[in-house]
Motif scaffolding. Sequence first.
Motif, mmCIF file in Angstrom:
data_model
loop_
_atom_site.group_PDB
_atom_site.id
_atom_site.type_symbol
_atom_site.label_atom_id
_atom_site.label_comp_id
_atom_site.label_asym_id
_atom_site.label_seq_id
_atom_site.Cartn_x
_atom_site.Cartn_y
_atom_site.Cartn_z
ATOM 1 N N GLY A 61 0.880 -1.233 -0.048
ATOM 2 C CA GLY A 61 0.081 -0.014 -0.064
ATOM 3 C C GLY A 61 0.816 1.255 0.105
ATOM 4 N N GLY A 62 2.179 1.137 -0.337
ATOM 5 C CA GLY A 62 2.864 2.260 -0.280
ATOM 6 C C GLY A 62 2.584 3.191 -1.533
ATOM 7 N N MET A 63 2.854 4.468 -1.354
ATOM 8 C CA MET A 63 2.783 5.296 -2.441
ATOM 9 C C MET A 63 3.262 4.988 -3.928
ATOM 10 S SD MET A 63 1.244 8.026 -3.497
ATOM 11 C CE MET A 63 0.636 8.505 -1.713
ATOM 12 N N PRO A 64 2.472 4.595 -4.881
ATOM 13 C CA PRO A 64 3.208 3.999 -6.118
ATOM 14 C C PRO A 64 3.721 5.130 -7.086
ATOM 15 C CG PRO A 64 0.549 4.490 -6.334
ATOM 16 C CD PRO A 64 0.921 4.805 -4.748
ATOM 17 N N GLN A 65 5.080 4.782 -7.472
ATOM 18 C CA GLN A 65 5.809 5.360 -8.492
ATOM 19 C C GLN A 65 5.295 4.938 -9.763
ATOM 20 O OE1 GLN A 65 7.988 8.012 -7.597
ATOM 21 N NE2 GLN A 65 7.355 7.574 -5.400
ATOM 22 N N ALA A 66 4.920 5.972 -10.608
ATOM 23 C CA ALA A 66 4.566 5.605 -11.930
ATOM 24 C C ALA A 66 5.395 4.751 -12.613
ATOM 25 C CB ALA A 66 4.226 6.769 -12.636
ATOM 26 N N MET A 67 6.733 5.012 -12.666
ATOM 27 C CA MET A 67 7.563 4.146 -13.572
ATOM 28 C C MET A 67 7.723 2.631 -13.191
ATOM 29 S SD MET A 67 9.186 3.778 -16.213
ATOM 30 C CE MET A 67 9.307 5.571 -17.005
ATOM 31 N N THR A 68 7.603 2.498 -11.766
ATOM 32 C CA THR A 68 7.700 1.249 -11.380
ATOM 33 C C THR A 68 6.410 0.366 -11.378
ATOM 34 O OG1 THR A 68 9.099 2.282 -9.169
ATOM 35 C CG2 THR A 68 8.107 -0.153 -9.079
ATOM 36 N N VAL A 69 5.307 1.112 -11.525
ATOM 37 C CA VAL A 69 4.303 0.267 -11.787
ATOM 38 C C VAL A 69 4.123 0.180 -13.301
ATOM 39 C CG1 VAL A 69 1.862 0.526 -12.033
ATOM 40 C CG2 VAL A 69 2.806 1.665 -10.012
ATOM 41 N N VAL A 70 4.575 0.927 -14.178
ATOM 42 C CA VAL A 70 4.804 0.736 -15.534
ATOM 43 C C VAL A 70 5.497 -0.502 -15.819
ATOM 44 C CG1 VAL A 70 5.608 1.503 -17.807
ATOM 45 C CG2 VAL A 70 4.265 2.947 -16.537
ATOM 46 N N LYS A 71 6.751 -0.728 -15.184
ATOM 47 C CA LYS A 71 7.806 -1.815 -15.325
ATOM 48 C C LYS A 71 7.063 -3.288 -15.029
ATOM 49 C CE LYS A 71 12.089 0.912 -15.306
ATOM 50 N NZ LYS A 71 13.266 1.061 -14.528
ATOM 51 N N LEU A 72 6.407 -3.247 -13.617
ATOM 52 C CA LEU A 72 5.979 -4.379 -13.321
ATOM 53 C C LEU A 72 4.796 -4.827 -14.135
ATOM 54 C CD1 LEU A 72 5.478 -3.163 -9.358
ATOM 55 C CD2 LEU A 72 7.122 -4.736 -10.557
ATOM 56 N N CYS A 73 3.901 -3.985 -14.637
ATOM 57 C CA CYS A 73 2.853 -4.420 -15.465
ATOM 58 C C CYS A 73 3.317 -4.898 -16.716
ATOM 59 C CB CYS A 73 1.976 -3.012 -15.560
ATOM 60 S SG CYS A 73 0.696 -2.621 -14.303
ATOM 61 N N ALA A 74 4.342 -4.209 -17.362
ATOM 62 C CA ALA A 74 5.086 -4.666 -18.302
ATOM 63 C C ALA A 74 5.665 -6.018 -18.519
ATOM 64 C CB ALA A 74 6.013 -3.817 -18.864
ATOM 65 N N ALA A 75 6.097 -6.389 -17.077
ATOM 66 C CA ALA A 75 6.830 -7.607 -16.856
ATOM 67 C C ALA A 75 5.595 -8.891 -16.667
ATOM 68 C CB ALA A 75 7.597 -7.613 -15.527
ATOM 69 N N MET A 76 4.539 -8.187 -16.314
ATOM 70 C CA MET A 76 3.316 -9.054 -16.183
ATOM 71 C C MET A 76 2.345 -9.325 -17.534
ATOM 72 S SD MET A 76 2.260 -9.113 -12.198
ATOM 73 C CE MET A 76 1.996 -7.248 -11.940
ATOM 74 N N GLY A 77 2.899 -8.386 -18.375
ATOM 75 C CA GLY A 77 2.028 -8.521 -19.681
ATOM 76 C C GLY A 77 0.649 -7.758 -19.483
ATOM 77 N N ILE A 78 0.499 -6.874 -18.457
ATOM 78 C CA ILE A 78 -0.840 -6.391 -18.416
ATOM 79 C C ILE A 78 -0.725 -4.933 -18.523
ATOM 80 C CG2 ILE A 78 -1.723 -8.172 -16.800
ATOM 81 C CD1 ILE A 78 -1.288 -6.298 -14.354
ATOM 82 N N HIS A 79 -1.884 -4.302 -18.900
ATOM 83 C CA HIS A 79 -1.832 -2.515 -19.073
ATOM 84 C C HIS A 79 -2.142 -2.118 -17.609
ATOM 85 C CE1 HIS A 79 -3.021 1.169 -20.509
ATOM 86 N NE2 HIS A 79 -2.480 0.854 -21.798
ATOM 87 N N VAL A 80 -1.398 -0.849 -17.398
ATOM 88 C CA VAL A 80 -1.662 -0.365 -16.001
ATOM 89 C C VAL A 80 -2.943 0.255 -15.800
ATOM 90 C CG1 VAL A 80 -0.955 1.896 -15.169
ATOM 91 C CG2 VAL A 80 0.936 0.904 -16.421
#
Length: 226
Positions: A61-80
């Motif tokens: 539940g920590g404050m999300p950093q946009a670039m980190t979320v982008v990289k995680l979503c890309a690694a899982m093959g899902i859209h932000v």
Amino acid sequence: MSEPTDLLRQEREAEELLGAVSSEVVGARLRRARQRMGLSIRDLAATARVSKNSVVRLEGGGMPQAMTVVKLCAAMGIHVASIAKPAGDEAQIVAIHRQANDRWFDLTDFGAGPVEDRPLSEEERRERVSQGLKVPLLILTNRLETGRLLPTVIELYEESEKRSHSGEEMVYVLKGRARIHVGLQSFDLEEGEAATFWSAEEHSYAPADGADLPVRVLSIRIDDRA
């Protein structure tokens, strides 16, 4: 478009999307997406090239950093957008069957629809059997919208017709003693015992010799059409 420029564009889009939901919701969705893919936190962090602590912090539940979320979503093959959609627009993660949802069919002709558009007691089902109902079948409604499991309850007064379908099936005896025929083999199962088999083999269900009627089994199979 170069990769750095594309990442910057995705980061800006992610910042706008993430502003619409709380960090707790984002973290919970990231965790569910990771678990559905069978990834550990370490595996996801390595694939996305972010630190393990970043994943732990986000999922907590920590404050999300946009670039980190982008990289995680890309690694899982899902859209932000699937992580940052409005909080009320959740994908189904739990399906529940209530007794009020009970609708009994005939396994030999379930395409004809339910016997009655209401739950039936065991006494009523027994009466329907005396009137010609072959194999009472309860199709449980706790199936996920995009899931593949088909749970049913089968009530046995006599042997069912042989049938076959793709995939695999698990049968668990809820009440009494059942005999399961699969191909050229037959197995007697006591209450609380189970069998799993390739359901492309012709199979049928029956009460075991001397069993009190009705015998009741839970059948769970995979729907390959899903």
